[in-house]
Write a protein that holds these residues in place. Structure first.
Motif, PDB file in Angstrom:
ATOM      1  N   SER A 100       0.899  -1.320   0.015  1.00  0.00           N
ATOM      2  CA  SER A 100      -0.034  -0.136  -0.012  1.00  0.00           C
ATOM      3  C   SER A 100       0.894   1.284   0.043  1.00  0.00           C
ATOM      4  O   SER A 100       1.962   1.186   0.198  1.00  0.00           O
ATOM      5  N   GLU A 118      -4.673   5.682   2.853  1.00  0.00           N
ATOM      6  CA  GLU A 118      -3.807   4.456   2.332  1.00  0.00           C
ATOM      7  C   GLU A 118      -4.727   3.859   1.421  1.00  0.00           C
ATOM      8  O   GLU A 118      -5.902   3.656   1.360  1.00  0.00           O
ATOM      9  N   LEU A 120      -4.216   0.852  -1.842  1.00  0.00           N
ATOM     10  CA  LEU A 120      -3.693  -0.539  -2.128  1.00  0.00           C
ATOM     11  C   LEU A 120      -2.886  -0.390  -3.383  1.00  0.00           C
ATOM     12  O   LEU A 120      -3.559   0.205  -4.357  1.00  0.00           O
TER      13      LEU A 120
END
Length: 1244
Positions: A100, A118, A120
């Protein structure tokens, strides 16, 4: 004093001497050792010993008699090093990629960072050797510029990029199933299935059947077509006639009836919608001014000291929108302004630009110009690498192709690629490079194309637009900033120096008056010559003396009218030198100019070694330049060409004799351009200049801002050229951009090593396939529409008596095709054409006549396109002629009588006739009958009766007799008159004709015995079958056009892959092996160089010998190796030829068209001795005596040779041959010295 007695000893024996003789080796040399003893030898007497076989010795010592091995004394047989055991080291693993990342969240208006989120990451395990994605991590810094032959290229723009999951899960044997379209619909044991497609009509109530509809197939009245047609259907409703008018077979079960009921109800087909017109090439109107230019671009990335033209502003507006543009304009119109703005825009965006040019000299000049303008500019050529980190890189197109195939990380930051001189794509040798680069460029790169005016700019831009799936804006202008005036010059002496005749003025008007005046002036001089020297005509071209007189008079006239400087285009290197050397009395420079030229020469030549400054060419050129004369062609040393160009751009060279290459992209205009001749040699024959070539060179006339008009002069040394030739050359359309795409082994190997790219995709996207592929969307839509229509068609009944209906249809089609083939062969044969003389009775079949009898009246004398005039029977026209254009058509349903033989046309009413012009393909059969006719009289009578006032006159007796004879023959032979047998009568012994005749007789027997024609439902079922088969054929044709099998170069591709497979470059599965990866690193002659490396033909030679042999691969001057070569080089030349012959034989065996002699003939070993002596250190001044090749060509050969040595060095390292790699490095170092590799003046 004690006296000692002298002892007398016996003489010592040789064995008692304190010396020992030792024989060293086997050469007869002896040494004395201060040790007593018998003579010895370092070698045993007899034959020299040989080492025992290692495998046998190991077997005897360790396997046969292991008793001598110590069992317990391991300390004497092996040595041990104690180490500390660390089992945890076996469990070490590389860290997993980061799954990530943190993404900043910004305010949409102010851009202020509000927080982080955040996200991925996908495809975190990509690398340069497994992926084509731009998301892969960059490679090592040392490979960021040139890439690596083992790396994958980036994904080409315009292709659908598959994901990594798709590539990893897709295998060759895996079958892709569409769970919506590929499901089975017919249950086991059933004859038909259920159509699950959505229907537009309301579905019937489930469980209820219409009894009347079910019993319709049992109604026998449906089989009588004529009655239903006459009645117009039940209740006279035409719409309701369709279900009952189609004959249906009897049903034997309720299941059949239900399924037929389901299949009969079909949704009505909508008419096919035309595909949306895709416009990829958008023409831009350059006539309307751009008034709001500075409002749209208030802060331009670059500003000039002058106001840009309209077409330049239009291009800049599209560049600001990140569009791709194609700018086509005349020479010196200002196309470089567009390139300059793109470079400035990239610097503003902090991205990079690549500027490509077709020739290295143009790259050097552009580097100097752009460096002076922008500063941050780099240069990449074969032997020079300057500032590779710059935002603008200038390079040749071959360098960019290599970077694309090798996955260079420079491509990541690339915003623009500028292709200068795009019309160079017409070059037969190097044009394919442009197409490869355009196809391989990634999607994020925008394209700028700069070209001379071409007639098919829109078509070329449309190809690129479809290729990249983006619009290309075409900005084309034919306006010249400085208009041109074209003249003919017929003078040859001071008296005639005023004979300058205007032929084409600045407005584009052609003056025939000026042409005839030039012809008269030439005739007058010719008559004076005849009066003075007799009837002997003057020579056509004359010699150096006549040339000297012509140029002295012309230059005196131009000098008097202040029309210097002048460029004289001469299409021969030798004539350039002769013409400049002949003007010994001409001095065009002042004393201050001479001083400036002298200082410039001293400064430029100071970088050369002493002997190089005294080269004959250097001294001769220096003397010419001081007088204001210059020579520019490929035989001149590169540094001298640059000196000439720089002095010419300063106005110090007043007269420049140049070849056509001077006009290629060099922005060095002159006041006047002179053509020495309008004919040139193109490598095979002499021909007139093409309009595009003439415009390119003539465009050098006229300096913008200095001259109101440019002057173009064509010299008439011999006779004045024809007016039509001059008009075509000066005012004709320039050559179109044409594809020179061809398959090369380097291209095939580079694409085969990447699983996701196919060579077929490269071929599909080439400009050569564009005309066939541009309608692919329409083909796909038509195929889908036909698939729907085919599914909606009712299956023809082929049961019972109609079981042989499909065979009957195929027999009829094959019979027609075979007869047409035989008739074509007859019409192509000599005997067949001889038989078609006046009076021959023939069967005519075309759009107007179907199997009508005719008689040949006249035969045209033109053998290339032969036409037969014939009298043909026809019906009396009951309607105006315009309504009967199509004439009688073929029967809708052919019966055996229609297929077997020729069922002749018989007029239903009064017999009429016509005289028609027949092509060979319209003669369906040649009968054995011959009539006696007067063809000329019949034609005249028919032509006369076509006039309104003679239309009601009766025909001549000759016409009436011929018509009556034809009618009698038609009634006597209703199935067709006896025809000439192609084998027995016309003596055609071709196998296909003989076999075709036998096949025709066999098919006729089969058709006569067909049972389906006796069924009352035969016509209706035949129509259904024919419609279905024709639809299937059309679908097959469309699938073929959309498939790879329709590619023009596909057979050659398979042949070349077979060559690579035979030589071991790829395996059976198409995987590139080590030899193929080595060949990818070669720029030219990849097979020959790789074979020489793997045969160890180069490893045993010294570096200078390797360089000398490889010169045969890069030398362009024809010639053979001399007799003075060392034996090693002679053997090497023969070995290279032997390897080339072996490769050529493999190519021929695999089906390629190139013969072995042509392949071996590409090698020229004329400069082997020159290169060998140069690599050994001989000064360049001494090389001139070894070969008659011009110095410039020698320098070019050695420069290309050094590039080849470097590519071989890299290939040797790839294979793991450090010795060969070191030798190639040494060879390149030996070649790179002195005047051959003197730094370009443009880069200093």
């Amino acid at each position: 004093m004690i006296e000692t007695e002298r002892l007398v000893l016996p003489p010592p024996d040789p064995l008692n001497l304190p010396l020992r003789a030792l024989e060293v080796g086997c050469t007869g040399r002896w040494e004395l050792l201060n040790v007593p003893g018998a003579p010895e030898s370092t070698l045993p007497h007899g034959l020299p010993p040989c080492a025992p076989d290692l495998q046998r010795e190991a077997e005897q010592l360790f396997l046969s008699s292991p008793a001598w091995l110590p069992l317990h004394g391991l300390e004497h047989s092996a040595r041990k090093w104690q180490r500390k055991t660390d089992p945890w080291s076996l469990l070490a693993a590389l860290g997993a990629p980061v799954p990530s990342d943190l993404q900043a969240q910004r305010h949409p208006t102010t851009g202020q960072i509000l927080g982080y989120k955040e996200v991925l990451l996908e495809n975190t395990n990509l690398s340069a050797t497994t992926s084509l994605s731009l998301r892969r991590p960059p490679g090592p810094a040392s490979q960021s510029l040139w890439g690596n032959p083992t790396q994958y290229p980036f994904w080409p723009g315009g292709m659908d990029e598959p994901s990594l999951t798709d590539l990893s899960t897709r295998e060759e044997a895996e079958e892709e199933i569409d769970f919506e379209k590929d499901l089975l619909t017919v249950p086991p044991g059933f004859k038909k299935g259920v159509d699950f497609a959505p229907k537009d009509h309301p579905a019937p109530v489930p469980g209820l059947l219409s009894l009347s509809r079910l019993l319709e197939p049992l109604d026998l009245s449906g089989g009588d077509e004529d009655e239903s047609e006459a009645a117009g259907g039940p209740r006279g409703d035409p719409a309701s006639a369709s279900p009952s008018s189609t004959p249906l077979a009897r049903a034997s079960s309720l299941e059949d009836l239900v399924l037929k009921e389901a299949s009969a109800v079909v949704s009505p087909l909508e008419p096919p919608k035309p595909p949306p017109q895709e416009q990829w090439a958008v023409p831009v109107d350059v006539t309307s001014p751009v008034g709001d230019f500075y409002r749209l671009i208030p802060q331009p990335a670059f500003q000039w000291a002058f106001e840009p033209d309209v077409f330049q502003k239009q291009a800049i507006l599209h560049l600001e929108q990140h569009d791709s543009v194609f700018v086509a304009a005349h020479t010196s119109a200002g196309k470089t302004v567009v390139a300059e703005y793109a470079i400035a825009l990239a610097q503003k965006h902090m991205t990079r630009t690549i500027y490509t040019s077709p020739i290295k000299a143009l790259s050097n000049q552009k580097f100097r110009d752009f460096r002076n303008t922008f500063g941050d500019v780099g240069l990449l050529t074969g032997d020079v690498q300057l500032h590779p980190e710059a935002s603008c890189l200038i390079m040749t197109t071959e360098i960019l192709r290599s970077m694309l195939y090798s996955g260079s990380d420079v491509i990541r930051d690339l915003e623009w690629v500028i292709f200068d001189e795009v019309h160079y794509i017409n070059d037969a040798e190097r044009g394919v490079v442009w197409e490869e680069v355009l196809i391989m460029l990634p999607d994020h790169v925008s394209i700028i194309l700069l070209s001379a005016t071409v007639p098919n700019a829109l078509e070329f831009a449309d190809w690129i637009g479809r290729l990249k799936r983006r619009q290309i804006y075409v900005i084309s202008t034919v306006a010249r900033p400085v208009p041109l005036e074209h003249y003919l010059f017929t003078g040859n002496s001071p008296k005639t120096q005023g004979e300058l005749f205007l032929l084409l003025d600045s407005r584009g008007a052609f003056h025939t008056k000026g042409y005839y005046a030039a012809v008269e002036a030439k005739k007058e001089r010719t008559s004076k010559h005849a009066q003075t020297f007799g009837a002997k005509q003057p020579t056509h071209q004359g010699g150096p003396g006549q040339d000297r007189g012509v140029y002295l008079s012309l230059l005196a006239s131009l000098r008097a009218r202040a029309q210097l400087p002048v460029v004289v285009f001469t299409f021969s290197r030798g004539r350039c030198d002769e013409q400049a050397s002949g003007l010994t009395s001409l001095d065009l420079t002042t004393s201050s100019e001479k001083s400036e030229i002298h200082l410039f020469l001293q400064r430029c030549l100071a970088r050369l070694r002493g002997s190089d400054r005294q080269l004959p060419q250097v001294l001769h050129m220096s003397e010419l330049l001081r007088r204001g004369l210059g020579v520019h062609h490929s035989g001149i040393l590169p540094i001298l060409k640059e000196i000439v160009e720089m002095l010419f751009s300063r106005g110090l060279v007043k007269v420049l004799f140049a070849t056509e290459t001077f006009a290629m992209g060099v922005n060095m205009p002159a006041r006047t351009v002179v053509f020495d001749s309008m004919r040139k040699h193109d490598g095979s024959t002499f021909r007139d200049l093409l309009p595009g070539e003439y415009v390119q060179m003539a465009g050098r006339a006229g300096r913008r801002g200095l001259d109101p008009t440019g002057t173009v002069i064509l010299l008439c040394k011999g006779r004045v050229p024809e007016m039509a030739d001059l008009h075509r050359m000066m005012m004709g359309k320039p050559s179109q951009l044409q594809s020179q795409f061809r398959l090369t082994y380097t291209m095939i190997l580079n694409l085969l090593r990447v699983d996701a790219l196919r060579v077929e995709d490269m071929m599909k996207r080439s400009f050569s396939e564009f005309p066939a592929r541009k309608d692919s969307k329409a083909h796909e839509q038509a195929l889908a529409e036909l698939t729907k229509r085919l599914a909606a068609l009712e299956e023809p009944d082929v049961t019972g008596q109609l079981a042989d209906l499909p065979d009957y249809y195929s027999w009829g089609e094959e019979l027609t095709e075979t007869r047409n083939m035989i008739q074509r062969r007859i019409m192509e044969s000599v005997n067949g054409l001889k038989s078609l003389s006046a009076g021959r009775v023939v069967v005519v079949k075309n759009e107007e006549h179907h199997n009508a009898l005719g008689v040949i009246l006249q035969v045209s004398s033109n053998s290339a396109s032969r036409v037969f005039t014939a009298l043909v029977l026809c019906d009396k026209p009951a309607v105006p002629e315009s309504a009967r254009d199509k004439g009688p058509a073929a029967p809708a349903v052919p019966h055996p009588d229609d297929l077997v033989g020729f069922k002749l046309f018989l007029p239903e009413g009064p017999c009429e006739h016509t005289v028609a012009k027949l092509q060979p393909g319209e003669v369906a059969a040649i009968s054995t009958k011959v009539l006696r006719v007067n063809g000329e009289k019949i034609c005249e009578d028919f032509t006369k009766r076509q006039q309104p006032k003679f239309r009601k006159e009766p025909p001549l007796a000759a016409v009436t007799t011929a018509v009556q004879e034809l009618l009698r023959l038609a009634q006597a032979y209703p199935a067709g008159p006896p025809t000439l047998d192609p084998v027995n009568d016309l003596q055609l012994k071709d196998v296909s004709v003989v076999e075709g005749g036998l096949r025709v007789r066999k098919l006729e027997e089969l058709i006569r015995g067909a049972q389906c024609v006796h069924s009352p439902r035969f016509p209706a079922q035949y129509v259904k079958l024919r419609e279905r088969v024709q639809m299937q054929k059309e679908m097959e044709r469309l699938r073929f056009l959309l498939s790879d099998q329709s590619l023009l170069l596909l057979p050659e591709y398979h042949q070349r892959v077979e060559v690579l497979r035979t030589l071991g470059y790829v395996d059976e599965a198409g995987t590139v092996k080590l030899a193929g990866r080595v060949a990818c690193a070669m720029s030219s002659h990849e097979l020959l160089l790789t074979e020489l490396m793997f045969d160890n033909a180069l490893s045993a030679l010294r570096p200078e010998e390797i360089a000398a042999l490889l010169s045969g691969l890069v030398c362009q001057s024809p010639g053979d190796a001399g007799d003075q070569l060392p034996s090693t080089l002679k053997q090497g030349v023969e070995r290279v030829r032997a390897v080339a012959k072996r490769i050529g034989e493999v190519q021929v065996a695999c089906g390629l068209n190139q013969t072995v002699e042509e392949f071996v003939g590409e090698l020229n070993f004329g400069l082997v001795e020159v290169v060998y002596e140069w690599a050994r250190g001989m000064p360049f001044s001494e090389l001139a005596g070894l070969s008659g090749t011009p110095e410039g060509l020698v320098v070019r050969c050695i420069q290309r040779l050094a590039e080849m040595c470097r590519s071989l060095r890299g290939a040797a390292r790839l294979v793991g041959e450090p010795v060969l790699g070191a030798k190639m490095e040494t060879a390149a170092t030996l070649l790179r010295r002195d005047i051959v590799f003197a730094a370009s003046l443009y880069t200093q």
